[in-house]
Design a protein around this motif. Structure first.
Motif, PDB file in Angstrom:
ATOM      1  N   ILE A  57     -15.497  93.430  18.381  1.00  0.00           N
ATOM      2  CA  ILE A  57     -15.057  94.726  17.863  1.00  0.00           C
ATOM      3  C   ILE A  57     -13.565  94.928  18.076  1.00  0.00           C
ATOM      4  O   ILE A  57     -12.866  95.426  17.195  1.00  0.00           O
ATOM      5  N   ILE A  58     -13.065  94.500  19.234  1.00  0.00           N
ATOM      6  CA  ILE A  58     -11.641  94.730  19.507  1.00  0.00           C
ATOM      7  C   ILE A  58     -10.753  93.577  19.045  1.00  0.00           C
ATOM      8  O   ILE A  58      -9.549  93.600  19.258  1.00  0.00           O
ATOM      9  N   GLY A  59     -11.357  92.584  18.383  1.00  0.00           N
ATOM     10  CA  GLY A  59     -10.545  91.580  17.710  1.00  0.00           C
ATOM     11  C   GLY A  59     -10.450  90.213  18.347  1.00  0.00           C
ATOM     12  O   GLY A  59      -9.616  89.405  17.960  1.00  0.00           O
ATOM     13  N   SER A  89     -10.579  93.839  32.935  1.00  0.00           N
ATOM     14  CA  SER A  89      -9.768  92.713  33.412  1.00  0.00           C
ATOM     15  C   SER A  89      -9.883  91.523  32.472  1.00  0.00           C
ATOM     16  O   SER A  89      -8.885  90.852  32.183  1.00  0.00           O
ATOM     17  N   LEU A  90     -11.077  91.253  31.988  1.00  0.00           N
ATOM     18  CA  LEU A  90     -11.299  90.171  31.032  1.00  0.00           C
ATOM     19  C   LEU A  90     -10.479  90.418  29.765  1.00  0.00           C
ATOM     20  O   LEU A  90      -9.826  89.508  29.247  1.00  0.00           O
ATOM     21  N   CYS A  91     -10.481  91.647  29.281  1.00  0.00           N
ATOM     22  CA  CYS A  91      -9.719  91.996  28.078  1.00  0.00           C
ATOM     23  C   CYS A  91      -8.218  91.848  28.305  1.00  0.00           C
ATOM     24  O   CYS A  91      -7.493  91.362  27.421  1.00  0.00           O
ATOM     25  N   ILE A  92      -7.740  92.249  29.473  1.00  0.00           N
ATOM     26  CA  ILE A  92      -6.318  92.102  29.794  1.00  0.00           C
ATOM     27  C   ILE A  92      -5.945  90.625  29.816  1.00  0.00           C
ATOM     28  O   ILE A  92      -4.911  90.220  29.280  1.00  0.00           O
ATOM     29  N   PHE A  93      -6.803  89.803  30.409  1.00  0.00           N
ATOM     30  CA  PHE A  93      -6.561  88.363  30.434  1.00  0.00           C
ATOM     31  C   PHE A  93      -6.507  87.799  29.012  1.00  0.00           C
ATOM     32  O   PHE A  93      -5.599  87.037  28.672  1.00  0.00           O
ATOM     33  N   LEU A  94      -7.483  88.154  28.179  1.00  0.00           N
ATOM     34  CA  LEU A  94      -7.510  87.639  26.815  1.00  0.00           C
ATOM     35  C   LEU A  94      -6.291  88.087  26.015  1.00  0.00           C
ATOM     36  O   LEU A  94      -5.728  87.300  25.243  1.00  0.00           O
ATOM     37  N   TYR A 121       3.024  76.756  32.622  1.00  0.00           N
ATOM     38  CA  TYR A 121       3.698  78.044  32.456  1.00  0.00           C
ATOM     39  C   TYR A 121       2.746  79.074  31.862  1.00  0.00           C
ATOM     40  O   TYR A 121       2.639  80.205  32.348  1.00  0.00           O
ATOM     41  N   CYS A 122       2.041  78.691  30.805  1.00  0.00           N
ATOM     42  CA  CYS A 122       1.122  79.621  30.127  1.00  0.00           C
ATOM     43  C   CYS A 122       0.002  80.073  31.050  1.00  0.00           C
ATOM     44  O   CYS A 122      -0.288  81.269  31.156  1.00  0.00           O
ATOM     45  N   THR A 123      -0.657  79.128  31.690  1.00  0.00           N
ATOM     46  CA  THR A 123      -1.804  79.491  32.536  1.00  0.00           C
ATOM     47  C   THR A 123      -1.365  80.297  33.740  1.00  0.00           C
ATOM     48  O   THR A 123      -2.032  81.263  34.116  1.00  0.00           O
ATOM     49  N   ALA A 124      -0.230  79.930  34.331  1.00  0.00           N
ATOM     50  CA  ALA A 124       0.262  80.689  35.481  1.00  0.00           C
ATOM     51  C   ALA A 124       0.657  82.098  35.068  1.00  0.00           C
ATOM     52  O   ALA A 124       0.372  83.065  35.781  1.00  0.00           O
ATOM     53  N   ASN A 125       1.280  82.234  33.911  1.00  0.00           N
ATOM     54  CA  ASN A 125       1.688  83.544  33.429  1.00  0.00           C
ATOM     55  C   ASN A 125       0.471  84.429  33.177  1.00  0.00           C
ATOM     56  O   ASN A 125       0.466  85.614  33.525  1.00  0.00           O
ATOM     57  N   CYS A 126      -0.568  83.874  32.559  1.00  0.00           N
ATOM     58  CA  CYS A 126      -1.793  84.651  32.326  1.00  0.00           C
ATOM     59  C   CYS A 126      -2.420  85.066  33.642  1.00  0.00           C
ATOM     60  O   CYS A 126      -2.906  86.177  33.799  1.00  0.00           O
ATOM     61  N   ARG A 127      -2.404  84.164  34.624  1.00  0.00           N
ATOM     62  CA  ARG A 127      -2.978  84.478  35.938  1.00  0.00           C
ATOM     63  C   ARG A 127      -2.182  85.590  36.616  1.00  0.00           C
ATOM     64  O   ARG A 127      -2.753  86.489  37.213  1.00  0.00           O
ATOM     65  N   ILE A 128      -0.860  85.537  36.528  1.00  0.00           N
ATOM     66  CA  ILE A 128      -0.020  86.580  37.124  1.00  0.00           C
ATOM     67  C   ILE A 128      -0.352  87.933  36.505  1.00  0.00           C
ATOM     68  O   ILE A 128      -0.525  88.925  37.208  1.00  0.00           O
ATOM     69  N   LYS A 129      -0.467  87.982  35.188  1.00  0.00           N
ATOM     70  CA  LYS A 129      -0.786  89.246  34.514  1.00  0.00           C
ATOM     71  C   LYS A 129      -2.162  89.750  34.944  1.00  0.00           C
ATOM     72  O   LYS A 129      -2.377  90.931  35.115  1.00  0.00           O
ATOM     73  N   TYR A 130      -3.120  88.813  35.117  1.00  0.00           N
ATOM     74  CA  TYR A 130      -4.462  89.203  35.562  1.00  0.00           C
ATOM     75  C   TYR A 130      -4.404  89.781  36.974  1.00  0.00           C
ATOM     76  O   TYR A 130      -4.975  90.826  37.243  1.00  0.00           O
ATOM     77  N   ILE A 131      -3.689  89.118  37.863  1.00  0.00           N
ATOM     78  CA  ILE A 131      -3.592  89.597  39.250  1.00  0.00           C
ATOM     79  C   ILE A 131      -2.918  90.960  39.283  1.00  0.00           C
ATOM     80  O   ILE A 131      -3.350  91.863  40.007  1.00  0.00           O
ATOM     81  N   GLU A 132      -1.878  91.146  38.477  1.00  0.00           N
ATOM     82  CA  GLU A 132      -1.194  92.441  38.418  1.00  0.00           C
ATOM     83  C   GLU A 132      -2.139  93.530  37.915  1.00  0.00           C
ATOM     84  O   GLU A 132      -2.052  94.678  38.347  1.00  0.00           O
ATOM     85  N   SER A 133      -3.051  93.189  37.021  1.00  0.00           N
ATOM     86  CA  SER A 133      -3.980  94.195  36.489  1.00  0.00           C
ATOM     87  C   SER A 133      -4.997  94.627  37.533  1.00  0.00           C
ATOM     88  O   SER A 133      -5.585  95.694  37.427  1.00  0.00           O
ATOM     89  N   LYS A 134      -5.224  93.805  38.544  1.00  0.00           N
ATOM     90  CA  LYS A 134      -6.209  94.128  39.592  1.00  0.00           C
ATOM     91  C   LYS A 134      -5.633  95.072  40.644  1.00  0.00           C
ATOM     92  O   LYS A 134      -6.362  95.591  41.452  1.00  0.00           O
ATOM     93  N   ARG A 135      -4.307  95.243  40.651  1.00  0.00           N
ATOM     94  CA  ARG A 135      -3.674  96.102  41.679  1.00  0.00           C
ATOM     95  C   ARG A 135      -3.805  97.552  41.343  1.00  0.00           C
ATOM     96  O   ARG A 135      -3.918  98.029  40.329  1.00  0.00           O
TER      97      ARG A 135
END
Length: 135
Positions: A57-59, A89-94, A121-135
């Motif tokens: 639904i959200i694309g 969190s899953l949506c933020i990661f995607l 670089y890509c995987t680490a960047n996605c992980r950083i964004k995921y960790i930031e979303s958990k704070r």
């Protein structure tokens, strides 16, 4: 009295028809998403099928291996149940993964070629964004 030229009238009619269609589609998507969220709030979780439906639904249209892998990584208790915050969190990661992919897909062909450094670089960047979303 204001007179509208025929070509202007046609343009406005088409524009309003497109706008109306967009609003109807968004309304339908919003209603479907609202049903899923309400079920989640009633039960306290989403099941895997509902996660898939909501992502579509959200694309996000993932193939089965990608979908089940991402679900496995965000299913904290490994029981096929996703709390709303896990789903968010899953949506933020995607979205982060999509943004990163799009930055490398400059030709907009839906395919990229990465060397090891770019992949890290890509995987680490996605992980950083995921960790930031958990704070």
């Amino acid at each position: 009295m204001y007179v509208v030229e025929y070509q202007t009238w046609i343009f406005l009619s088409r524009f309003l028809a497109c706008l109306l269609c967009t609003l109807v589609v968004r309304s339908i998507k919003l209603a479907a998403m609202e049903k899923i969220v309400n079920r989640s709030l009633e039960r306290g979780y989403l099941v895997t099928d509902e996660v898939f439906e909501a992502l579509v639904i959200i694309g996000f249209s993932l193939d089965s291996p990608a979908f089940y892998t991402v679900c496995e990584s965000f299913d904290q208790k490994k029981n096929g149940r996703f709390r709303l915050d896990d789903f968010i969190s899953l949506c933020i990661f995607l979205q982060s993964a999509r943004n990163m992919f799009d930055s490398f897909d400059t030709a907009k062909q839906g395919r990229v070629t990465l060397d090891l450094n770019q992949f890290v670089y890509c995987t680490a960047n996605c992980r950083i964004k995921y960790i930031e979303s958990k704070r």
